[in-house]
Design a protein around this motif. Structure first.
Motif, PDB file in Angstrom:
ATOM      1  N   THR A  12       1.634   3.770  -3.747  1.00  0.00           N
ATOM      2  CA  THR A  12       0.866   4.566  -2.621  1.00  0.00           C
ATOM      3  C   THR A  12       0.464   3.460  -2.276  1.00  0.00           C
ATOM      4  N   HIS A  13       0.077   2.074  -1.624  1.00  0.00           N
ATOM      5  CA  HIS A  13      -0.871   2.058  -0.127  1.00  0.00           C
ATOM      6  C   HIS A  13       0.760   1.742   0.018  1.00  0.00           C
ATOM      7  N   VAL A  14       1.995   0.873  -1.079  1.00  0.00           N
ATOM      8  CA  VAL A  14       2.954   0.541   0.092  1.00  0.00           C
ATOM      9  C   VAL A  14       3.547   1.557   1.378  1.00  0.00           C
ATOM     10  N   ARG A  15       3.480   2.261   0.339  1.00  0.00           N
ATOM     11  CA  ARG A  15       3.945   3.903   1.224  1.00  0.00           C
ATOM     12  C   ARG A  15       3.202   4.380   2.808  1.00  0.00           C
ATOM     13  N   GLN A  16       2.160   3.984   1.725  1.00  0.00           N
ATOM     14  CA  GLN A  16       1.005   5.218   2.877  1.00  0.00           C
ATOM     15  C   GLN A  16       1.365   3.962   4.358  1.00  0.00           C
ATOM     16  N   TRP A  17       0.774   2.787   3.550  1.00  0.00           N
ATOM     17  CA  TRP A  17       1.306   1.265   5.251  1.00  0.00           C
ATOM     18  C   TRP A  17       2.570   1.467   5.912  1.00  0.00           C
ATOM     19  N   LEU A  18       3.202   1.704   5.125  1.00  0.00           N
ATOM     20  CA  LEU A  18       5.075   1.839   5.914  1.00  0.00           C
ATOM     21  C   LEU A  18       4.419   3.576   6.788  1.00  0.00           C
ATOM     22  N   ALA A  19       4.482   4.762   6.334  1.00  0.00           N
ATOM     23  CA  ALA A  19       4.127   5.399   7.022  1.00  0.00           C
ATOM     24  C   ALA A  19       3.647   5.697   7.689  1.00  0.00           C
ATOM     25  N   ASP A  20       2.118   4.597   8.604  1.00  0.00           N
ATOM     26  CA  ASP A  20       1.375   4.299   9.471  1.00  0.00           C
ATOM     27  C   ASP A  20       2.042   3.606  10.099  1.00  0.00           C
ATOM     28  N   HIS A  21       2.784   2.240  10.130  1.00  0.00           N
ATOM     29  CA  HIS A  21       3.103   0.890  10.672  1.00  0.00           C
ATOM     30  C   HIS A  21       4.846   0.962  10.814  1.00  0.00           C
ATOM     31  N   CYS A  22       5.665   2.165   9.709  1.00  0.00           N
ATOM     32  CA  CYS A  22       6.742   1.713  10.335  1.00  0.00           C
ATOM     33  C   CYS A  22       7.626   3.132  11.078  1.00  0.00           C
ATOM     34  N   ASP A  23       7.636   3.313  12.528  1.00  0.00           N
ATOM     35  CA  ASP A  23       8.491   4.352  13.302  1.00  0.00           C
ATOM     36  C   ASP A  23       9.950   4.862  12.038  1.00  0.00           C
ATOM     37  N   GLN A  24      10.662   4.145  11.258  1.00  0.00           N
ATOM     38  CA  GLN A  24      11.377   4.937  11.029  1.00  0.00           C
ATOM     39  C   GLN A  24      11.516   5.398   9.747  1.00  0.00           C
ATOM     40  N   TYR A  25      10.379   4.737   9.211  1.00  0.00           N
ATOM     41  CA  TYR A  25       9.821   5.213   7.421  1.00  0.00           C
ATOM     42  C   TYR A  25       9.627   6.629   8.292  1.00  0.00           C
ATOM     43  N   ALA A  26       8.644   6.789   8.853  1.00  0.00           N
ATOM     44  CA  ALA A  26       7.162   7.690   9.291  1.00  0.00           C
ATOM     45  C   ALA A  26       8.861   9.122   9.376  1.00  0.00           C
TER      46      ALA A  26
END
Length: 139
Positions: A12-26
């Motif tokens: 969950t932490h990985v998904r949240q961090w990626l959503a906040d910092h990775c434009d393509q993932y978000a």
């Protein structure tokens, strides 16, 4: 907290961090597309060490013994979370899990990733060994 619960917290932490910092993932989340994160089991010297999560722009390594989560990109480590810093509400997702044996089968396309992971684990092993020696001296 059980190991499976802790792993879900890390996911969950990985998904949240990626959503906040990775434009393509978000962007893929906003478009309702499935998440593009691969998850691999990290094994070193025949022992389970943790997990590796990979996206297009970042890789995250979670070392279970140290309870440390590191986010890396092409330039190196960009964020580190330890212990209680790794926390979020659990949510379930289907995950494809691969096994990576570090330091085996040289010459494969994953050789670079294995060496990066091995270097991270070597540093953690050296610290753990140093800590063990300090405890033995104190006793």
């Amino acid at each position: 907290m059980t190991n499976s619960q802790r792993l879900e917290t890390v996911r969950t932490h990985v998904r949240q961090w990626l959503a906040d910092h990775c434009d393509q993932y978000a962007e893929s989340i906003r478009n309702g597309e499935p998440s593009k994160i691969t998850e691999s089991i990290v094994i070193r010297d025949e022992h389970y060490c943790g997990r590796c999560f990979s996206s297009d722009q970042f890789r995250a390594l979670w070392f279970i013994e140290e309870d440390e989560l590191k986010f890396l990109n092409d330039t190196g480590v960009v964020a580190v979370f330890r212990g209680e810093e790794i926390g979020a509400e659990s949510e379930s997702d289907d995950h494809q899990i691969n096994v990576i044996k570090i330091g085996t089968h040289p010459g494969t396309s994953d050789e670079h990733d294995r060496h990066d992971i091995a270097a991270e684990q070597d540093a953690a092993d050296e610290q753990s060994s140093s800590d063990d020696q300090d405890v033995r001296r104190a006793a």
